[in-house]
Design an enzyme around this catalytic site. Structure first.
Site, mmCIF file in Angstrom:
data_model
loop_
_atom_site.group_PDB
_atom_site.id
_atom_site.type_symbol
_atom_site.label_atom_id
_atom_site.label_comp_id
_atom_site.label_asym_id
_atom_site.label_seq_id
_atom_site.Cartn_x
_atom_site.Cartn_y
_atom_site.Cartn_z
ATOM 1 N N ASP A 368 -1.721 16.310 7.877
ATOM 2 C CA ASP A 368 -0.281 16.234 7.642
ATOM 3 C C ASP A 368 0.469 17.417 8.275
ATOM 4 O OD1 ASP A 368 2.141 15.622 6.569
ATOM 5 O OD2 ASP A 368 1.511 15.747 4.469
ATOM 6 N N LYS A 477 -6.692 9.078 10.056
ATOM 7 C CA LYS A 477 -6.734 9.178 8.594
ATOM 8 C C LYS A 477 -5.428 8.561 8.086
ATOM 9 C CE LYS A 477 -6.921 12.577 4.831
ATOM 10 N NZ LYS A 477 -7.062 14.012 4.547
ATOM 11 N N ASP A 479 -3.193 7.830 5.149
ATOM 12 C CA ASP A 479 -2.961 8.332 3.797
ATOM 13 C C ASP A 479 -1.908 7.484 3.086
ATOM 14 O OD1 ASP A 479 -3.112 10.050 1.623
ATOM 15 O OD2 ASP A 479 -2.657 11.853 2.768
ATOM 16 N N CYS A 527 -7.173 6.703 2.720
ATOM 17 C CA CYS A 527 -6.981 7.818 1.795
ATOM 18 C C CYS A 527 -5.729 7.496 0.994
ATOM 19 C CB CYS A 527 -6.774 9.085 2.632
ATOM 20 S SG CYS A 527 -6.273 10.525 1.684
ATOM 21 N N ASP A 549 -9.277 14.217 -3.535
ATOM 22 C CA ASP A 549 -8.707 15.502 -3.122
ATOM 23 C C ASP A 549 -9.439 16.648 -3.776
ATOM 24 O OD1 ASP A 549 -6.864 14.786 -1.287
ATOM 25 O OD2 ASP A 549 -5.153 14.784 -2.645
HETATM 26 C C1 DGJ Z 1 -3.405 13.772 0.442
HETATM 27 C C2 DGJ Z 1 -4.757 13.727 1.072
HETATM 28 O O1 DGJ Z 1 -5.698 13.299 0.162
HETATM 29 C C3 DGJ Z 1 -5.103 15.099 1.627
HETATM 30 O O2 DGJ Z 1 -6.392 15.085 2.146
HETATM 31 C C4 DGJ Z 1 -4.094 15.447 2.679
HETATM 32 O O3 DGJ Z 1 -4.197 14.558 3.750
HETATM 33 C C5 DGJ Z 1 -2.703 15.407 2.083
HETATM 34 N N1 DGJ Z 1 -2.429 14.172 1.423
HETATM 35 C C6 DGJ Z 1 -1.657 15.641 3.145
HETATM 36 O O4 DGJ Z 1 -0.405 15.496 2.686
#
Ligand code: DGJ
Length: 745
Positions: A368, A477, A479, A527, A549
């Site tokens: 991010d 990734k 999210d 994710c 996380d």
């Molecule tokens: C939540 C994810 O689980 C983290 O690994 C990371 O990518 C953050 N978001 C970034 O905002």
């Protein structure tokens, strides 16, 4: 012949190598359930399994008959409004206000293979002979509507996959208020319900409860499958353990709101119901329209929970995950999130990447903060344009430099979200999920894009594709960091507003489908604030998921152990992070962090450049070890040995065995040190009984049968007698890894 139909008795027997599933057409032409469990021999008739009894207080179907009551009958796809008072599989509101239906068996077809589920992720076959499908048509004459029930039996894998399709052939509008995927009635209630429950950073802890009369349900109404409950439940016998006993698992291939429920009635019948949660759901079926439900996979094991999990792993690894990464080992990655959070620039990223490369890392993932003006979590989601202040050479410039180092490059997106401080929101304020005129709640300062609208999905597809086309990106990734609130869509008519949550999921699946098709070489990792959407629906498109996380090695024991109940190691993203750990401030050794993360898709999430030379040396060895062992870890058979959910939870152990049983890897973890305990051994599983194994770092060889029956003799722990104790065996949070190799003679 895996599916038999007996014309005289109108019975269906679905049979695989290890299971039988039997049901019949009842006297009133609905379907009655007869048996599901261990394979039994086929016979001309199973009618003796069908029982009726006159009972006081029964409501009965046929005049003059005091026995035929659906309340008394185990059913296959129960309806509402007749003689059964338990929860039905469906509920259809008609134009005249009636909810009563009578869907009768009308025909069926049996064919090799498995049809796709339009717009939805599902298990599949590569060759038609891998599975056989029974398609049953139920028809309500008065409504001129049909329900198709799909049953696919995977003969070798011992899996049954079920789904349903609701079709309106008539002229009136029908409103589906409940449209579940599957229902099945078990003849007794002597079970414990096992499910995976948790919260953010505490995902998928194993919970068990004894069945009692009444309803036991787990649900999500958050717009995603959620970390609170996973779309899975199992019924196990009270004495079933990891290694022995009966268990039935049910897993919903879906990522949105769900219901998974067991209803125990007054005759000890246990009804499983699974599908899209009926709460705040309805679907309008105009004449000619149809509605396809998600799929439920049924797994039966009489070799304990490990047996069930191994079947789910096999099915999901081989016949749910799609695309070219399905069978490949995954690159060792480093992710910059916990190393830098939003505070990075090209130089700092390149420094981490360079050190990581030297240690053997294969993929660098930029998380991010690379787009718009995103220096914290208040802005820019939706603006998938690079922030030139941080990355003056753009993503392409950075990715080129990283790939020139010999590392692959991966990038973070959060496609389903928008920040109010963004160009996208300025231009399209109505593109968010919201209820017109109502307050809009935020989650992490962000809003959910309305993926029920095709133009929103198209826009995100185009903006992500532009980045993926331009730069050498081999990993994404994906999210998703908030749940839904005030669910509504700007464009849908009033009568379709309760369709939004499911239409949203269809939009997400559509985007996944389009991106994975357009960029087939890209490895996707899903994710949702870690593991808030770790489900089979996501796995279909993204072969791996960021599990949680919480990267603390000790917290991860429970998270990864629970996750493995359904999901294969090849789907479990597991990284070594810095200490003190950022979530719980716990300090564990680099060895223990590595030893936990090996059992998944391995990577790092810290600034390797800041490590001491000694630590770097350890990391180098860890990466080399994982590369040597990952074929076994990702493709082997996984066994849970000691549960962190049992007793005081102090010990966790698991292992993975190669298909040919010549190699195995065992992980053994102890949370708190114990002083002067008894001698300990660890019984292993899945080895070749007659084979001799050498255990790396240990003297001599051991036969498989000894290791499985007597057990692996563990080191003595501190007893006060010897001051010269190996350092790694002292203290809390210790772990050991045992690598077994068959001795070639
Ligand atoms: C939540 C994810 O689980 C983290 O690994 C990371 O990518 C953050 N978001 C970034 O905002």
């Amino acid at each position: 012949m895996p599916i038999y139909f007996n014309k005289t008795t109108k019975e269906f027997h679905l049979q695989s190598k290890g299971i039988s599933y039997i049901f019949k057409v009842l006297e009133n032409n609905q379907l009655g359930h007869l048996y599901y469990g261990s394979k039994i021999s086929h016979r001309e008739s199973f009618s003796h399994l069908f029982k009726l009894q006159q009972r006081a207080g029964l409501a009965c179907v046929f005049e003059g008959d005091q026995k035929f009551s659906l309340e008394n009958i185990k059913q296959e796809f129960p309806s509402y409004g007749t003689t059964d008072y338990r929860e039905p599989a469906f509920h259809i509101l008609q134009e005249n206000g009636s909810r009563t239906t009578h869907f009768e068996y009308s025909s069926h077809a049996i064919y090799a293979g498995k049809p796709e589920l339009k717009g939805l992720p599902a298990t599949y076959v590569e060759q038609p002979e891998e599975a056989t499908t029974l398609e049953i048509s139920l028809y309500d004459q008065w409504l001129n509507a049909e329900i198709k029930l799909y049953y696919t039996i995977f003969e070798e894998m011992n899996v049954l996959a079920r789904s349903a399709e609701y079709i309106n052939h008539g002229t009136q509008k029908l409103q589906l208020n409940r449209a579940l995927s599957a229902s099945v009635d078990f003849p007794d209630a002597n079970y414990e319900m096992l499910h995976l429950s948790g919260a953010w950073s505490r995902e998928r802890h194993i919970k068990k409860r004894k069945l009692e009369p009444g309803i036991h349900s787990i649900t999500s109404t958050r717009g995603t499958s959620s970390s609170q409950q996973n779309p899975f439940l199992a019924l196990k016998r009270p004495d079933t353990t990891e290694t022995q006993g009966e268990v039935y698992g049910f897993s919903l291939v879906y990522s949105g709101n769900f219901l998974a429920q067991v209803e125990v009635d007054h005759y000890d019948v246990s009804r499983i119901s699974m599908g899209i949660h009926p709460f705040d759901f309805s679907w309008l079926l105009e004449p000619g329209e149809s509605f396809q439900t998600p799929e439920v996979t049924f797994v039966y094991s009489n070799t304990g929970l490990n047996g069930m999990s191994q079947t789910f792993h096999q099915l999901y690894k081989k016949r749910l995950v799609k695309g070219e990464w399905r069978d490949k080992v995954r690159p060792v990655l480093i992710n910059n999130w916990e190393a830098t959070y939003f505070d990075f620039n090209e130089e700092s990223i390149l420094t981490i990447a360079k050190s990581a490369k030297e240690l053997g890392v294969e993929l660098f993932v930029l998380d991010d903060g690379w787009f718009g003006k995103r220096d914290d979590d208040t802005t820019s989601l939706g603006d998938w344009f690079v922030d030139k202040e941080k990355l003056p050479n753009g993503i392409t410039g950075l990715a080129n430099k990283i790939t020139e180092m010999g590392l692959a490059f991966g990038l973070w997106f959060e496609p389903e979200m928008v920040s109010k401080i963004s160009k996208l929101y300025e231009e399209h304020p109505d593109w968010i999920i919201h209820t017109v005129g109502r307050h809009q709640s935020h989650g992490r300062n962000q809003y959910v894009l309305d993926f029920s609208r095709a133009e929103v999905v198209d826009y995100i597809f185009e903006s992500m594709s532009a980045v993926l086309r331009e730069a050498p990106i081999s990993y994404v990734k994906w999210d998703m960091n908030r749940y839904m609130t005030e669910i509504g869509s700007y464009t849908l008519p009033a009568e379709r507003q309760s369709e939004v949550a499911h239409r949203y999921m269809l939009g997400v699946y559509d985007l996944y489908h389009r991106l994975t098709t357009a960029f087939p070489h890209v490895l996707f990792e899903s994710c949702a604030s870690g593991g808030c959407r770790f489900d089979p629906g996501m796995l279909h498109y993204a072969p791996q998921t960021w599990t949680s996380d919480d990267t603390d090695a000790i917290e991860r024991l429970k998270i990864q152990y629970g996750t493995s109940v359904v999901y294969p190691l090849s789907s479990i993203g597991a990284h070594v992070s810095a200490v003190p750990n950022h979530q719980v401030r716990r300090t564990t050794s680099l060895d223990t962090r590595g030893n936990v993360a090996y059992f998944g898709v391995f990577g790092y999430e810290l600034n390797v450049d800041e490590m001491t030379e000694e630590e770097k040396d350890t990391v180098k060895k860890q990466i080399a070890f994982y590369k040597d062992t990952r074929e076994l870890i990702l493709h082997g058979t996984f066994y849970r040995l000691r549960s962190p959910f049992d007793g005081d939870g102090n010990v966790t152990s698991w292992m993975v065995v190669s298909e040919d049983k010549t190699e195995a890897l065992v992980g053994y973890y102890q949370v708190l040190a114990r002083v002067n305990p008894g001698f300990r051994s660890l019984r292993l599983e899945g080895l070749n009984q007659e084979c001799e194994y050498h255990i790396e770092g240990m003297e001599g060889t051991y036969y498989g049968d000894e290791l499985m029956n007597v057990g692996l003799q563990l080191n003595n722990e501190f007893s006060g007698a010897s001051p010269l104790f190996p350092e790694e065996q002292y203290g809390d949070f210790t772990s050991q890894i045992f690598k077994l190799n068959a001795v070639q003679r």
